[in-house]
Design a protein around this motif. Structure first.
Motif, mmCIF file in Angstrom:
data_model
loop_
_atom_site.group_PDB
_atom_site.id
_atom_site.type_symbol
_atom_site.label_atom_id
_atom_site.label_comp_id
_atom_site.label_asym_id
_atom_site.label_seq_id
_atom_site.Cartn_x
_atom_site.Cartn_y
_atom_site.Cartn_z
ATOM 1 N N UNK A 162 0.812 -1.232 0.000
ATOM 2 C CA UNK A 162 0.000 0.000 0.000
ATOM 3 C C UNK A 162 0.841 1.275 0.000
ATOM 4 N N UNK A 163 1.983 1.237 0.714
ATOM 5 C CA UNK A 163 2.828 2.436 0.751
ATOM 6 C C UNK A 163 3.346 2.789 -0.640
ATOM 7 N N UNK A 164 3.680 1.790 -1.429
ATOM 8 C CA UNK A 164 4.148 2.041 -2.782
ATOM 9 C C UNK A 164 3.023 2.630 -3.635
ATOM 10 N N UNK A 165 1.821 2.157 -3.406
ATOM 11 C CA UNK A 165 0.672 2.712 -4.124
ATOM 12 C C UNK A 165 0.455 4.173 -3.741
ATOM 13 N N UNK A 166 0.652 4.471 -2.449
ATOM 14 C CA UNK A 166 0.479 5.846 -1.990
ATOM 15 C C UNK A 166 1.514 6.777 -2.626
ATOM 16 N N UNK A 167 2.723 6.272 -2.807
ATOM 17 C CA UNK A 167 3.755 7.072 -3.471
ATOM 18 C C UNK A 167 3.337 7.376 -4.912
ATOM 19 N N UNK A 168 2.798 6.369 -5.588
ATOM 20 C CA UNK A 168 2.320 6.594 -6.947
ATOM 21 C C UNK A 168 1.162 7.577 -6.996
ATOM 22 N N UNK A 169 0.256 7.469 -6.002
ATOM 23 C CA UNK A 169 -0.873 8.403 -5.946
ATOM 24 C C UNK A 169 -0.386 9.831 -5.704
ATOM 25 N N UNK A 170 0.622 9.964 -4.856
ATOM 26 C CA UNK A 170 1.184 11.294 -4.608
ATOM 27 C C UNK A 170 1.786 11.877 -5.882
ATOM 28 N N UNK A 171 2.437 11.040 -6.686
ATOM 29 C CA UNK A 171 3.016 11.501 -7.938
ATOM 30 C C UNK A 171 1.934 11.990 -8.893
ATOM 31 N N UNK A 172 0.820 11.256 -8.944
ATOM 32 C CA UNK A 172 -0.265 11.671 -9.840
ATOM 33 C C UNK A 172 -0.931 12.958 -9.358
ATOM 34 N N UNK A 173 -1.076 13.106 -8.042
ATOM 35 C CA UNK A 173 -1.640 14.344 -7.494
ATOM 36 C C UNK A 173 -0.719 15.515 -7.817
ATOM 37 N N UNK A 174 0.583 15.281 -7.744
ATOM 38 C CA UNK A 174 1.528 16.347 -8.078
ATOM 39 C C UNK A 174 1.399 16.744 -9.539
ATOM 40 N N UNK A 175 1.214 15.761 -10.418
ATOM 41 C CA UNK A 175 1.039 16.064 -11.839
ATOM 42 C C UNK A 175 -0.224 16.898 -12.070
ATOM 43 N N UNK A 176 -1.304 16.537 -11.366
ATOM 44 C CA UNK A 176 -2.543 17.315 -11.490
ATOM 45 C C UNK A 176 -2.351 18.744 -10.972
ATOM 46 N N UNK A 177 -1.581 18.877 -9.896
ATOM 47 C CA UNK A 177 -1.312 20.206 -9.342
ATOM 48 C C UNK A 177 -0.539 21.055 -10.338
ATOM 49 N N UNK A 178 0.483 20.449 -10.978
ATOM 50 C CA UNK A 178 1.258 21.178 -11.989
ATOM 51 C C UNK A 178 0.357 21.616 -13.142
ATOM 52 N N UNK A 179 -0.541 20.733 -13.543
ATOM 53 C CA UNK A 179 -1.441 21.058 -14.648
ATOM 54 C C UNK A 179 -2.336 22.247 -14.295
ATOM 55 N N UNK A 180 -2.928 22.210 -13.112
ATOM 56 C CA UNK A 180 -3.808 23.306 -12.684
ATOM 57 C C UNK A 180 -3.028 24.606 -12.560
ATOM 58 N N UNK A 181 -1.816 24.536 -11.998
ATOM 59 C CA UNK A 181 -0.995 25.742 -11.857
ATOM 60 C C UNK A 181 -0.654 26.336 -13.224
ATOM 61 N N UNK A 182 -0.301 25.472 -14.185
ATOM 62 C CA UNK A 182 0.031 25.955 -15.522
ATOM 63 C C UNK A 182 -1.176 26.589 -16.200
ATOM 64 N N UNK A 183 -2.330 25.972 -16.047
ATOM 65 C CA UNK A 183 -3.548 26.527 -16.646
ATOM 66 C C UNK A 183 -3.886 27.888 -16.039
ATOM 67 N N UNK A 184 -3.725 28.000 -14.724
ATOM 68 C CA UNK A 184 -4.008 29.271 -14.058
ATOM 69 C C UNK A 184 -3.027 30.342 -14.508
ATOM 70 N N UNK A 185 -1.746 29.984 -14.608
ATOM 71 C CA UNK A 185 -0.740 30.947 -15.045
ATOM 72 C C UNK A 185 -0.965 31.345 -16.496
ATOM 73 N N UNK A 186 -1.323 30.375 -17.333
ATOM 74 C CA UNK A 186 -1.612 30.681 -18.739
ATOM 75 C C UNK A 186 -2.774 31.662 -18.854
ATOM 76 N N UNK A 187 -3.803 31.461 -18.049
ATOM 77 C CA UNK A 187 -4.954 32.363 -18.073
ATOM 78 C C UNK A 187 -4.545 33.771 -17.664
ATOM 79 N N UNK A 188 -3.698 33.894 -16.652
ATOM 80 C CA UNK A 188 -3.247 35.209 -16.209
ATOM 81 C C UNK A 188 -2.380 35.880 -17.269
ATOM 82 N N UNK A 189 -1.582 35.106 -17.972
ATOM 83 C CA UNK A 189 -0.748 35.674 -19.030
ATOM 84 C C UNK A 189 -1.600 36.167 -20.195
ATOM 85 N N UNK A 190 -2.581 35.357 -20.582
ATOM 86 C CA UNK A 190 -3.444 35.736 -21.707
ATOM 87 C C UNK A 190 -4.270 36.971 -21.369
ATOM 88 N N UNK A 191 -4.764 37.038 -20.142
ATOM 89 C CA UNK A 191 -5.613 38.156 -19.744
ATOM 90 C C UNK A 191 -4.810 39.393 -19.357
#
Length: 348
Positions: A162-191
């Motif tokens: 389970x701990x190894x699965x949690x590490x993988x889940x943390x990696x995927x959450x980090x990827x989602x966080x990067x995606x949201x941050x990039x989208x937010x920054x892109x919106x601020x740049x465009x606007x």
């Protein structure tokens, strides 16, 4: 004039739209005023009845001829105005391929041209929106699917570690966080709402710190990071935003560099600007991709794994941040991947 010709004129006038009828009415009004002035002048000049009748018989064909000419001139105006209206209705119904097809050297032609330009821009915005939604949905699908699978495995008790699965889940959450941050920054740049906290910073030191952050990724690929700088190079910039640009470029270079190769970062001061270059020994940017490399939601290889969660925004964000610093970013000629940033030298 025969009754059939008069009926034909009446039929054509009825078919004209309001713009054409107004155009014709304006011409007839001018002619009417002219005839009235001629009649008044003739009366004042004591023209006899015979000459007055002769003058009227001359004026009547002239008026009818002028009405015919006015009608012929009004018809293309009415036709082109109708084309613009029809194109506008098609666009209102969602058909962004509609164009007026009107080519004129007058104000109506300019209006038609501006309408077509507007629709072209709307079409570009719609294409970008569709591409954005497609890219976001694609990049969300992979980490969400992995998270769902991991949660189900842990819930059903079939996860061996389970701990190894949690590490993988943390990696995927980090990827989602990067995606949201990039989208937010892109919106601020465009606007245009991105706020920069500028300060005098050492670009060489900033590049070195950024390299240390991505060094674990480089070591996992056997890639060596090398910094070339002969002096401290000062710039007036928002350190956190500029560091993000450098990290994005380094991350991209490391992922495209062959195992065991070198990613080179060069910092130098020129006569009029400061240069930062990130170069890798990979295959470089494909020729067909170079013209749109800095467009949002584009990748050199659309089928490439998108575990970083960037949604094809890395270079687009880099350009937006650098432009906000009054600088430029461009692709070098290679060989290999080569991105160059130019920033203005701060005033002393």
């Amino acid at each position: 004039m025969s009754d059939s010709v008069a009926n034909e004129i009446g039929h054509k006038v009825h078919r004209m739209n309001r713009l054409g009828r107004r155009f014709l009415a304006a011409n007839l009004a001018v002619l009417g005023v002219a005839i009235m002035m001629i009649a008044i002048a003739a009366n004042e000049m004591f023209i006899n009845d015979h000459d007055r009748r002769l003058l009227m018989w001359v004026l009547i064909p002239a008026v009818l001829s002028a009405a015919m000419v006015a009608m012929l001139m009004a018809r293309p105006v009415a036709r082109d105005a109708k084309r613009i209206c029809d194109a506008a209705m098609r666009v209102a119904d969602g058909d962004l391929s509609a164009r007026t097809g009107v080519v004129r050297n007058d104000e109506l032609g300019e209006a038609a041209e501006m309408f077509d330009v507007m629709v072209d821009r709307l079409n570009s915005v719609e294409n970008e929106r569709s591409l954005m939604l497609s890219s976001i949905s694609h990049d969300l699908r992979t980490p969400l699917a992995a998270l769902r699978a991991a949660v189900e495995a842990i819930r059903d008790g079939v996860a061996d570690d389970p701990d190894l699965y949690l590490v993988g889940m943390e990696r995927q959450v980090r990827a989602l966080t990067f995606l949201v941050d990039d989208l937010q920054l892109h919106t601020r740049l465009v606007s245009g709402t991105l706020q920069l906290n500028r300060a005098r910073i050492d670009l060489t030191e900033l590049a070195d710190e950024s390299m240390e952050i991505v060094r674990p990724l480089a070591e996992s690929r056997g890639v060596k990071l090398l910094l070339e700088a002969t002096e401290r190079v000062m710039v007036e910039a928002d350190g956190s935003q500029l560091a993000r640009v450098i990290r994005n470029l380094l991350d991209n270079a490391i992922r495209h560099a062959p195992d065991g190769s070198v990613v080179l970062v060069q910092v130098a001061r020129g006569d009029a600007n400061v240069m930062l270059r990130v170069h890798d020994e990979g295959t470089g940017f494909p020729t067909e991709f170079r013209d749109r490399a800095f467009e949002p939601f584009t990748r050199a290889d659309p089928a490439r794994d998108t575990r970083t969660g960037t949604a094809g925004l890395g270079l687009s964000i880099a350009r937006g941040i650098v432009n906000a610093h009054d600088g430029t970013v461009a692709l070098g000629d290679g060989p290999g991947g080569d991105v160059r940033i130019s920033l203005p030298i701060p005033a002393r």
